[in-house]
Design an enzyme around this catalytic site. Structure first.
Site, PDB file in Angstrom:
ATOM      1  N   TYR A  56       0.830  -1.201   0.000  1.00  0.00           N
ATOM      2  CA  TYR A  56       0.000   0.000   0.000  1.00  0.00           C
ATOM      3  C   TYR A  56       0.870   1.260   0.000  1.00  0.00           C
ATOM      4  O   TYR A  56       1.495   1.606   1.004  1.00  0.00           O
ATOM      5  CB  TYR A  56      -0.941   0.017   1.211  1.00  0.00           C
ATOM      6  N   HIS A 119      -0.018 -12.180   0.977  1.00  0.00           N
ATOM      7  CA  HIS A 119      -0.869 -11.204   0.301  1.00  0.00           C
ATOM      8  C   HIS A 119      -1.188 -11.610  -1.137  1.00  0.00           C
ATOM      9  O   HIS A 119      -0.292 -11.807  -1.947  1.00  0.00           O
ATOM     10  CB  HIS A 119      -0.132  -9.853   0.304  1.00  0.00           C
TER      11      HIS A 119
END
Length: 315
Positions: A56, A119
């Site tokens: 992110y 992830h």
């Protein structure tokens, strides 16, 4: 704030969790000081689970969250991820996973995380994810740098496939339990009950489609799905309600999902989301929403390696 046990862990997590991706400017440029105020307000309102990732904002979200939580670490459960980094950059190798946690801990200014999530596993080679990445994460758990381990992704049937093959503490699914989709119920919910892993849901606003904010240009839903936004906004306004409040309340109402992660970077939005937890959605409104979205229900896109795309007809 309501709390639920996260699978077989000893974590009792808030029904609503703080998704820190907006702190990394994933949607818009955000103010770091405002983000810190949002983090502190979330804690004051009883939110105790914070989710972030090195991906992110190319580590920006982790760095900002670490600063915001510097004096609050003992008040929260902190989750980060590994395996996905910059745009299009994935590395699920054993050694990279081991390095990743140390990098994240430094940015987060802590010596452990409560949950380490591999992830977006659909982008990895299946054998490497199962035989390198997840074992490396479990090694990190054994070292004490992470208390619990799980994995995340978009294609919910692939998540179920991997969950049958490995033993983890949690599975994070995003986009599959919203006003627009409910495929999480097909396999993953029953499997979580069978195996005992904690289930987390993210993106209840479907990357802003289920809100009054502009839909990002990178949002991958079919155009017909995006076109429901103004219709849903108008429908909710008939009842004096905000679409985002209805969408969030609908998502957190799922009886099995332990927590719903929503992206937050502003204090006023955080407080709106907390108020939405008290909302009672009129039955008539919900029925009208279901009728409106029926033609596009569960029309999500696939991303990841083609071999990880499991058709629904396989089950």
């Amino acid at each position: 704030m309501e709390y639920r046990k996260l699978g077989k862990t000893d974590l009792r997590v808030s029904l609503l969790s703080f998704g820190a991706s907006p702190l990394g400017n994933v949607f818009d440029e955000t103010d770091e000081n405002e983000g810190r105020r949002a983090v502190h307000a979330a804690i004051d309102h009883g939110i105790n689970f914070f989710d972030v990732a090195p991906f992110y904002g190319d580590t920006l979200a982790e760095t900002r969250l670490g600063k915001a939580l510097k004096t609050k670490r003992s008040s929260v459960y902190l989750a980060t991820k590994c395996g996905r980094y910059g745009n299009g950059v994935f590395d699920f190798s054993h050694d990279r996973i081991l390095r990743s946690i140390d990098e994240s801990l430094e940015r987060l200014q802590t010596d452990y995380v409560d949950l380490l999530t591999v992830h977006d596993i659909e982008f990895g080679d299946h054998d490497q994810v199962v035989n390198e990445a997840i074992p490396a994460a479990l090694q990190i758990k054994a070292s004490g740098k992470a208390r619990y381990v799980g994995f995340s992704g978009l294609p919910v049937r692939y998540l179920a496939k991997v969950a049958r093959e490995v033993e983890v503490d949690t599975v994070l699914s995003w986009g599959h339990y919203t006003l627009l989709a409910d495929e999480i119920n097909d396999e993953l919910v029953p499997l979580s009950l069978e195996k005992g892993f904690g289930l987390l849901n993210a993106a209840p606003l479907m990357q802003r489609i289920l809100s009054d904010a502009p839909i990002p240009v990178w949002q991958s839903s079919p155009q017909a799905v995006k076109d429901t936004q103004p219709k849903l906004l108008a429908l909710c306004r008939e009842y004096g309600l905000a679409l985002s409040d209805v969408a969030l309340k609908y998502a957190v109402n799922h009886p099995i999902i332990a927590t719903t992660i929503v992206g937050i970077s502003e204090q006023n939005r955080l407080e709106q989301n907390v108020r939405a937890l008290e909302l009672q959605i009129p039955d008539e409104l919900l029925q009208r929403i279901e009728t409106l979205v029926a033609p596009v229900k569960n029309q999500l896109w696939f991303e990841g390696k083609p071999e990880n795309n499991i058709p629904k007809t396989s089950f």
